[in-house]
Design a protein around this motif. Structure first.
Motif, mmCIF file in Angstrom:
data_model
loop_
_atom_site.group_PDB
_atom_site.id
_atom_site.type_symbol
_atom_site.label_atom_id
_atom_site.label_comp_id
_atom_site.label_asym_id
_atom_site.label_seq_id
_atom_site.Cartn_x
_atom_site.Cartn_y
_atom_site.Cartn_z
ATOM 1 N N VAL D 35 46.863 60.814 18.056
ATOM 2 C CA VAL D 35 47.012 59.588 18.821
ATOM 3 C C VAL D 35 46.548 58.432 17.940
ATOM 4 O O VAL D 35 45.454 58.497 17.370
ATOM 5 C CB VAL D 35 46.162 59.645 20.114
ATOM 6 C CG1 VAL D 35 46.149 58.289 20.780
ATOM 7 C CG2 VAL D 35 46.701 60.705 21.052
ATOM 8 N N PHE D 36 47.419 57.441 17.751
ATOM 9 C CA PHE D 36 47.047 56.229 17.008
ATOM 10 C C PHE D 36 46.735 55.148 18.031
ATOM 11 O O PHE D 36 47.571 54.833 18.884
ATOM 12 C CB PHE D 36 48.194 55.769 16.108
ATOM 13 C CG PHE D 36 48.075 56.260 14.691
ATOM 14 C CD1 PHE D 36 47.913 57.621 14.431
ATOM 15 C CD2 PHE D 36 48.130 55.388 13.610
ATOM 16 C CE1 PHE D 36 47.793 58.092 13.128
ATOM 17 C CE2 PHE D 36 48.012 55.844 12.309
ATOM 18 C CZ PHE D 36 47.845 57.198 12.057
ATOM 19 N N VAL D 37 45.523 54.560 17.909
ATOM 20 C CA VAL D 37 45.117 53.544 18.865
ATOM 21 C C VAL D 37 44.819 52.245 18.104
ATOM 22 O O VAL D 37 43.778 52.115 17.457
ATOM 23 C CB VAL D 37 43.866 54.003 19.647
ATOM 24 C CG1 VAL D 37 43.470 52.935 20.666
ATOM 25 C CG2 VAL D 37 44.137 55.338 20.332
ATOM 26 N N PHE D 38 45.759 51.304 18.136
ATOM 27 C CA PHE D 38 45.552 50.002 17.491
ATOM 28 C C PHE D 38 44.778 49.078 18.427
ATOM 29 O O PHE D 38 44.956 49.127 19.649
ATOM 30 C CB PHE D 38 46.902 49.359 17.159
ATOM 31 C CG PHE D 38 47.628 50.008 16.028
ATOM 32 C CD1 PHE D 38 47.462 49.550 14.718
ATOM 33 C CD2 PHE D 38 48.496 51.072 16.248
ATOM 34 C CE1 PHE D 38 48.145 50.143 13.666
ATOM 35 C CE2 PHE D 38 49.172 51.664 15.202
ATOM 36 C CZ PHE D 38 48.998 51.210 13.907
ATOM 37 N N TYR D 69 42.936 58.542 16.149
ATOM 38 C CA TYR D 69 42.697 57.623 15.029
ATOM 39 C C TYR D 69 42.715 56.204 15.575
ATOM 40 O O TYR D 69 43.752 55.749 16.060
ATOM 41 C CB TYR D 69 43.786 57.750 13.959
ATOM 42 C CG TYR D 69 43.912 59.131 13.365
ATOM 43 C CD1 TYR D 69 43.169 59.482 12.230
ATOM 44 C CD2 TYR D 69 44.789 60.079 13.895
ATOM 45 C CE1 TYR D 69 43.288 60.752 11.659
ATOM 46 C CE2 TYR D 69 44.912 61.343 13.335
ATOM 47 C CZ TYR D 69 44.159 61.678 12.221
ATOM 48 O OH TYR D 69 44.273 62.919 11.668
ATOM 49 N N SER D 70 41.583 55.496 15.500
ATOM 50 C CA SER D 70 41.624 54.090 15.870
ATOM 51 C C SER D 70 41.986 53.287 14.627
ATOM 52 O O SER D 70 41.669 53.682 13.508
ATOM 53 C CB SER D 70 40.274 53.633 16.430
ATOM 54 O OG SER D 70 39.292 53.647 15.422
ATOM 55 N N ARG D 93 33.282 59.455 17.467
ATOM 56 C CA ARG D 93 33.225 60.537 16.479
ATOM 57 C C ARG D 93 34.567 60.748 15.770
ATOM 58 O O ARG D 93 34.694 61.608 14.924
ATOM 59 C CB ARG D 93 32.781 61.834 17.163
ATOM 60 C CG ARG D 93 31.297 61.872 17.439
ATOM 61 C CD ARG D 93 30.970 62.983 18.408
ATOM 62 N NE ARG D 93 31.637 62.775 19.701
ATOM 63 C CZ ARG D 93 32.037 63.754 20.512
ATOM 64 N NH1 ARG D 93 31.844 65.014 20.182
ATOM 65 N NH2 ARG D 93 32.638 63.455 21.665
ATOM 66 N N TYR D 94 35.585 59.996 16.169
ATOM 67 C CA TYR D 94 36.905 60.128 15.506
ATOM 68 C C TYR D 94 37.001 59.135 14.344
ATOM 69 O O TYR D 94 36.227 58.189 14.271
ATOM 70 C CB TYR D 94 38.039 59.906 16.508
ATOM 71 C CG TYR D 94 37.884 58.720 17.424
ATOM 72 C CD1 TYR D 94 38.155 57.416 16.968
ATOM 73 C CD2 TYR D 94 37.491 58.877 18.749
ATOM 74 C CE1 TYR D 94 38.030 56.329 17.816
ATOM 75 C CE2 TYR D 94 37.358 57.789 19.596
ATOM 76 C CZ TYR D 94 37.626 56.521 19.134
ATOM 77 O OH TYR D 94 37.501 55.442 19.956
ATOM 78 N N PRO D 95 37.982 59.307 13.427
ATOM 79 C CA PRO D 95 38.117 58.407 12.262
ATOM 80 C C PRO D 95 38.567 57.023 12.685
ATOM 81 O O PRO D 95 39.460 56.876 13.506
ATOM 82 C CB PRO D 95 39.194 59.066 11.394
ATOM 83 C CG PRO D 95 39.346 60.462 11.925
ATOM 84 C CD PRO D 95 38.937 60.430 13.357
ATOM 85 N N MET D 96 37.913 55.995 12.102
ATOM 86 C CA MET D 96 38.289 54.601 12.336
ATOM 87 C C MET D 96 38.971 54.092 11.068
ATOM 88 O O MET D 96 38.323 53.864 10.052
ATOM 89 C CB MET D 96 37.047 53.779 12.640
ATOM 90 C CG MET D 96 36.293 54.298 13.871
ATOM 91 S SD MET D 96 34.766 53.357 14.174
ATOM 92 C CE MET D 96 35.447 51.859 14.874
ATOM 93 N N LEU D 97 40.308 53.888 11.153
ATOM 94 C CA LEU D 97 41.065 53.525 9.960
ATOM 95 C C LEU D 97 40.983 52.020 9.694
ATOM 96 O O LEU D 97 41.094 51.211 10.613
ATOM 97 C CB LEU D 97 42.541 53.916 10.108
ATOM 98 C CG LEU D 97 42.853 55.342 10.584
ATOM 99 C CD1 LEU D 97 44.337 55.637 10.386
ATOM 100 C CD2 LEU D 97 42.040 56.361 9.814
#
Lengths: 187, 187, 187, 187, 187, 187, 187, 187, 187, 187
Positions: D35-38, D69-70, D93-97
């Motif tokens: 899931v990509f969250v912008f 992924y935020s 705890r998920y990756p913040m791009l």
């Protein structure tokens, strides 16, 4: 884009008509129904039978205020010569348009460019110069003047009776359809 | 350029046929004569009478090895629903092609772009996928299945009898013409 | 460029609405919130459950002055037929737009060109015709009318309360946020 | 053209993940759902509530083998600083791009060019890197992590059960639909 | 073409200045000398020492009516967060411009497109908005605020004393040169 | 695009060097650090003080294996004449490049096209021919050789000590910074 | 197209003239005959002998109201330095134009683009600014001021005596030709 | 671009030479010096005096291995007729090229397009077919064969004595210059 | 497009006419019939016999108010010289146009570009400047003035007798044809 | 560009020849001289007299191995009909080409596009298919078969006797000219 419901292009050609040479233009199509009948060439084989077929029904077309115009890429000089030489063409009383500049054949999309000859195309044109029906056949098949008459009558009937449409194989006097939401899915 | 004597474009569509969903492609046209019958929309008014007219003559078409394909821009789902709802359409035993992507309607030049619907166009296609005849009418006029049958027979006869052509209003069994230089100006 | 915060394009389509055929245009969207719900085709499977789900919550949408418009590339004729045939669609009281010319589906970027069908796209539109939210799913997943209602309410609340924003999973009545420099890095 | 059912573009960005700086590329999306969250910007207002909402449901996403992924146009340096400063972001705890070059925001069509910030866009991506669902909102509305979870589950269920589709508001364990010609017009 | 002696492009950005968010535009540069100091990113390493170096000499710049503007592609939100987190940045009393749309970095030709970050570029701008001096370094080298001050003073002196020019390593109070034909080849 | 971190273009020019005419090409820049110093014209006013300032520090530059190249759009003939006529230029021991074809001035973007003269531009070039720093001033301001020496030393130090960077106003022997994630926001 | 009988382009350059710096423009050419003498570079070898040769005959040129302008791509600063350094150039009393922007050399088509230097070109210009004669040589050959003087006199004589032309090697005072039809084939 | 130091274009023309018609091509120019002398037209006025002037010095040109070629846009037929009719042209022993196709006049940029005639242009060409000198005059001025001879000799001398150049008004036997760095500014 | 029935282009040339040089323009063609006779070159072989043939019939042409204009790409100077040298050309009393700029030869499409010479083309031009007949031959064939006279007379007769046309090999006084529909196919 | 000395384009047409329909192509022109005679239309007025004139001299043309081809834009069917109807055309024994596709008329530049008819153009073609002579007249003027025969004979004579040319009005058996330099200006 389909030619149906488009306006006939402006044109001016020489025609042979009942022993005279006359000029015919797009303005002459106004005020009555018209039928344009393209054929490949004078002095050929299927063509005279088609033109004769139309000549035989010519009075019926006139009765419904519809003029017939035959068109080939021959000159009006050749039309006259053909009329004098051929028993079938002698019967023709409608104008025979000469289109050696091939502008009509190209505008109606029936010109075979490789040969300079027209396909067998028929066009029904309303009194405003708008094309309402068309039929084009490979050059080895003859057309049917009676079916053409039926279609002109249908087109004319619908044009004169807003709110009605003609069902399949409708003939003069038969019942028509009046579209309404209640008919959806009921026919 | 006229569509007459051109090849049908490659296509692949979903169709409703006798209670089933089937795929129909250009390859399916090979080996028999075909008739493509476009109409504007399912659940409308003139359309069912035309399709019914064809359904009534379907056995005649099959006898001369000719398949009928009706086409609208509706989906095959809608065709099925229509077949179940309409008494006229219930009779149809030929494939009803769904053309929601409008590729067939555009390729046969009968799409009204503004509306997304097809004009009433009929096309006669030979066993090689070549278009031999076409007829397109404004949407308010119904067609005539009997005349269509006559023309398919003429096209077929000429294709199978090289050197002969069919004169005007030729019907099965009638005499044909054999073009030769001696006939020039004699008919 | 994203469609968010752009104006809905001008359009004019035929719709089926409570047993009548009506015309719907972009002008009709002014003065109230709107939801556009695209789906692939009438007479298919997931679609009716989605439309029924919306029909069940229709009174809630009307309470907040929000109209629902369902849209597919089918005609309004087919919408009527479907409404009569399907128990789920019978419940629908909002306008069902016919988009056979595929102009709406293309303008909202949900048309699958290869198929002529729309993706499952939902759009929230404000009373000025500006798109404020959108959701598009692959055709195998069903949407959720309750979540849509929550989002329309949030959009409406923020539009009517300048200076406040709705935090994640905000629901009617919950607290909102008032952005100020003092909150930077504090939440 | 809609992004639905297209492949994610190749990319390589720096991310902040559990106290470390790591590189994330499109290859990392293979083999699990994503899931990509912008969101617009670090150190702002709605954003942390959305990221926190996702953080609270993170274990549920991991259970169905889905990574979150935020993404914002801030740098990974700023992500780290934010994580240390904000109580809400501390939970993540998920990756913040970090997308300062704005390539991801542009590729997913959520970049507001005038501002250099991303809209609130969410994208569901399958284990082959194909986008199956998307949602984009005007920046004043918060999203709902629970609804997102429901949709990922539906997408995953359908992908793993060919021949079934999920009806509206389907939830894990509920019945699905099996499309067949017999269902046409029956739902 | 070199940027020297060209006009600063029109711009409008958000800035963090002494605990407030303010808007800064090109109009704000009129009537006093300005220094634009680009750096790669907040929360990185060389950057704070450079900004602190300028902060330490800030009173000297103000004395000669020169404002300092630091610029990075971070947002003004991040600038505020950095100012609160970093002991070096806490000292900064000049406006910190946020350029997330990257328009300033692109106009001054210091944007590394691949990374979305600015190079370490310094620009001296006169009270008419004209660039009089520039210095750009690879990102691993720190600048020198004292040397910058010397150059601004020289530019200002020459602007205010037509007919004089400053020789190499000129410092406030030192002698200047008055160009005349008699000096040709004599220095 | 900024010239920083790009390769010097290939070139071949005539130069005056210690009483001789020699050819200088881009190949001559390999294996040592270089400084390119552009100035407007021989036999003018600020220029000789700048070249003299560099001449005075020439031994310091040679110590760190850095060559100085002065460049104007004058010919090497004129450089020789100037060296003989001017007391300041007599001190110069580095090569004076003649660029009458204006290729170097154009490549380094310091040519004033209207005048055919170069701006006062200085460029630091590493032993691979890559530009690491640049400074360009309006023609009325003199440069500072000592500050240039400081910057070459910093560039050289960083190039030779991977993992370290020089903070603001760093001077030979001072401490450097070693970037790590733990320093984020701590300086 | 040949430059003969075309108008000199508009120009504005700095010149060194009798110990002063002056501006020279195309307007200064009006009202008297002019000679433009291009040469490669100051402080070179053939050039001073050519300029000295012209200087020796300068009084003769002035007697017939003809000004001489020497031009190279050097600056006016360099011209002054050369005049002070070279015994030959010291004699020059006509304006020495500086063309570092290379506009004159390009307009008269004598610029060697690869070198930035002019070919040895001489141009005779009438009081209306129209080019009447030109001579260009490879840079290794010296010109002849006496022959140039002869040609200016011939051009002037013909301009002032309509109806006469000068035969080959005509010199002041010699007979001229008066073209008439009777001379055709008789000379 | 100037024609100086460019190669003569390939050509093939008919010429009249000592009572014969011969073909002359660019290959004929190899191995000796050449002079091309363009003039407007046979049977006109200035032209014969110029050609006679060259005829009188022809032996001097041959002594230094230099051929003369006169060229006009007349045919070789007309050249023969002129040679027979004009006392001046009777003396001509060099080839008279006919250029009615105007290719030579255009290639040497001396064609007056409006008139189809050539300007009075003279070109010195070395034994490799490279143009070393050119002179073009308005058609009312006659040229000087003796000065042309001087220039060919100078060009030849320099070509045969590398390292030397001819100063102004150099004549055979006079001293030449040997460029060296020590001469810079000393002449 | 054929030149027949197009207007002669505007032109202005020098001509030799009965011992004088005169200017001839397109305006001179108005009010009488004209014949343009192109030929390759003066002083060649077939050409004088053709011009003499026309000279012998010149009085006949004048009687019918028709002027003859001979044209070659030679100058009027050469025409005069030819007239004096050739016994055949001495007889010529019509204007001999000089076309060295080759504009007439190009406009009448008779220029052989490779050679700069005209083909043997004859053009009949009516009193309105419209071309009514043309004949062009390969250069090895001579024309026939008597046949040309016959054709001018025919063109003139038809122009002056509307409604009549000249049959094949018509000669002055012979019967003409009056086209009418009754003649179609009868000749 | 003139058609003279160009190759006839490839073509394939149907012709009427002595009671048969035959195909004629460019290959048929090889090995003998040919004459192409274009005329506007069958069954018109001047045309038959021209074709009859040629028919009367046909044996003379055949004697010199020259074939005649008449061409109009009529079909070969019309040619046959005309041959049967017209006394003049009955005499024709050469092939009558049908050019309804107007390719020949266009290639020989005699088509009047507005009318679709050919101008009266005659072309002489050598045994290699190269056009050696042409004549085109406005449609109201008749041609002359005898003059055409004279020209074909001249063209043939010259082709078979290299080194000779035919003077004006040359007729079979008359003397020809042998061009040589001694004849220049002597005829």
């Amino acid at each position: 884009m389909s030619l149906i419901n488009t306006q006939v292009v402006p044109f001016k050609v020489q025609a042979y008509h009942n022993g005279k040479f006359v000029e015919v233009t797009d303005a002459d199509l106004r005020g009555h129904w018209s039928v344009f009948v393209f054929y490949p060439a004078d002095f050929t084989f299927v063509c005279p039978t088609e033109l004769e077929d139309l000549a035989d029904l010519y009075d019926e077309f006139k009765k419904i205020n519809c003029e017939i115009y035959s068109v080939s890429t021959d000159t009006h000089f050749t039309h006259k010569a053909w009329a004098e030489a051929s028993p079938a063409i002698k019967k023709v009383r409608y104008p025979m348009l000469g289109d050696p500049a091939q502008k009509l054949a190209r505008a109606f999309d029936v010109l075979i460019e490789e040969e300079g000859l027209a396909l067998r195309g028929t066009f029904i044109i309303d009194p405003n110069g708008v094309i309402k029906g068309m039929e084009v056949n490979d050059n080895s098949i003859g057309r049917n003047a009676a079916e053409l008459l039926r279609k002109v009558k249908a087109a004319k009937y619908v044009a004169e009776h807003p709110g009605e449409v003609c069902p399949a194989k409708w003939n003069e006097g038969a019942e028509t359809l009046k579209p309404s939401i209640d008919l959806v899915g009921k026919i």
